[in-house]
Write a protein that holds these residues in place. Structure first.
Motif, short mmCIF file in Angstrom:
data_model
loop_
_atom_site.label_atom_id
_atom_site.label_comp_id
_atom_site.label_asym_id
_atom_site.label_seq_id
_atom_site.Cartn_x
_atom_site.Cartn_y
_atom_site.Cartn_z
N SER A 125 -1.21 8.99 -4.97
CA SER A 125 -0.17 10.00 -4.91
C SER A 125 -0.75 11.32 -4.44
O SER A 125 -1.96 11.57 -4.60
CB SER A 125 0.46 10.21 -6.30
N PRO A 126 0.07 12.20 -3.88
CA PRO A 126 -0.42 13.53 -3.51
C PRO A 126 -0.87 14.30 -4.74
O PRO A 126 -0.38 14.08 -5.85
CB PRO A 126 0.81 14.19 -2.87
N PHE A 154 -6.25 8.15 2.15
CA PHE A 154 -6.72 7.00 1.39
C PHE A 154 -5.87 5.77 1.67
O PHE A 154 -6.39 4.69 1.95
CB PHE A 154 -6.74 7.32 -0.10
N GLY A 155 -4.54 5.92 1.55
CA GLY A 155 -3.69 4.76 1.80
C GLY A 155 -3.85 4.23 3.21
O GLY A 155 -3.86 3.01 3.43
N GLY A 156 -4.00 5.13 4.17
CA GLY A 156 -4.19 4.71 5.55
C GLY A 156 -5.47 3.92 5.75
O GLY A 156 -5.50 2.93 6.51
N VAL A 200 0.85 -1.19 0.00
CA VAL A 200 0.00 0.00 0.00
C VAL A 200 0.88 1.24 0.00
O VAL A 200 1.68 1.44 0.93
CB VAL A 200 -0.93 0.02 1.23
N THR A 201 0.76 2.08 -1.02
CA THR A 201 1.44 3.37 -1.02
C THR A 201 0.59 4.38 -0.26
O THR A 201 -0.59 4.16 0.01
CB THR A 201 1.69 3.88 -2.45
N GLY A 202 1.22 5.50 0.11
CA GLY A 202 0.47 6.54 0.82
C GLY A 202 -0.07 6.07 2.15
O GLY A 202 -1.12 6.54 2.61
N ALA A 210 -14.52 8.52 2.68
CA ALA A 210 -13.27 7.86 2.31
C ALA A 210 -13.19 6.46 2.90
O ALA A 210 -12.47 5.60 2.37
CB ALA A 210 -12.08 8.70 2.78
N ILE A 211 -13.92 6.20 3.98
CA ILE A 211 -13.94 4.85 4.56
C ILE A 211 -14.48 3.85 3.55
O ILE A 211 -13.94 2.74 3.39
CB ILE A 211 -14.77 4.84 5.85
#
Length: 291
Positions: free
Chosen positions: A75-76, A15-17, A8-10, A172-173
């Protein structure tokens, strides 16, 4: 199916979290990418396998991706988004990753600069030969309303420049859980999953829902774009950050280009999407004076 190795990036971002959290809740132990060695310890405490890597560094990406089957890519919102994501896609191809799940969006951005960056990365992904899926949320509740919490407390108001456009606000969840479901299962190749809330609402209507939850009147103040820019730069954003992160979205909301509502959450997760009312009820304390 053999359990895939997932990266998982970010992982320290929103979002990544949330994708990371959802995978952990499903019993997976994903690799979690961070650029900061200081963040690695907190990721490990959450149950992930932290890997320190930079999307501009091919060597660090190759190390992070060794043995990975599937990856989540986010990505940001910045001017080199396309470069970062194309680098990551190339590293995945070299590392024999099988499938990339990329965060995109379902607001109709047309040819604005942010969308152009995403489309370049998406075209690179589609031509890479890798399996791919897009997770495409409408605008998320967390990004639109949490930054407004202080003004709700101090001014009893929400400020935006979105006019009366209807918006399919999504939590976002829901996006994180949907992406996790795609990462752990098959049958999602070449799918663009457009994820929205259960209904569209204007900012005025969303503010009315928040008022009902808080039990006090919260106003919606619709500002000219130049005034909104002044507020954003006043809190430390550069004009470029304000444009890519906020103003280009408000402009599209005003034009009615974010009104899409889908049943994707229900189809992927077997439950209804989180509503504005449920979101505000769950996060009520964020919009109340804590003194």
């Amino acid at each position: 199916m053999t359990r895939p190795e997932i990266l998982v990036t970010g992982a320290t971002g929103m979002f990544g979290g949330l994708v990371l959290d959802a995978l952990l809740q499903l019993g997976y132990t994903p690799r979690a990418v961070t650029r900061s060695p200081e963040s690695a310890e907190s990721l490990a405490k959450r149950g992930a396998v932290p890997v320190v890597a930079d999307m501009m560094s091919e060597a660090s990406l190759m190390t992070a991706l060794e043995g990975v089957d599937r990856a989540f890519l986010v990505s940001p919102m910045q001017h080199d988004l396309n470069v970062l994501e194309c680098n990551f896609i190339d590293a995945c191809k070299s590392s024999k990753v099988q499938h990339i799940v990329k965060l995109y969006g379902c607001v109709d951005h047309g040819d604005d600069p942010l969308n152009t960056l995403h489309l370049e990365a998406i075209e690179h992904l589609k031509s890479s030969g890798l399996g791919w899926t897009l997770i495409s949320p409408n605008t998320v509740m967390e990004s639109n309303f949490f930054p407004q919490a202080s003004s709700v407390v101090s001014d009893g108001a929400i400020y935006a420049s979105a006019g009366d456009g209807q918006i399919g606000f999504v939590s976002a969840i829901d996006c994180g859980e949907a992406a996790a479901r795609v990462l752990i299962s098959d049958g999602h190749h070449e799918q663009d999953y457009q994820i929205t809330g259960p209904q569209a609402a204007t900012f005025e209507q969303a503010t009315e829902i928040l008022s009902s939850v808080l039990g006090r009147k919260i106003r919606y103040i619709d500002l000219p774009e130049k005034d909104m820019l002044g507020i954003l730069t006043g809190i430390g954003m550069t004009p470029d950050e304000a444009e890519l992160g906020v103003l280009c979205h408000y402009r599209l909301f005003r034009q009615g280009k974010a009104s899409l509502v889908t049943d994707t959450t229900e189809r992927l997760l077997g439950r209804s999407a989180i509503s504005l009312k449920a979101f505000f009820q769950k996060n009520k304390s964020a919009f109340e004076n804590q003194e």
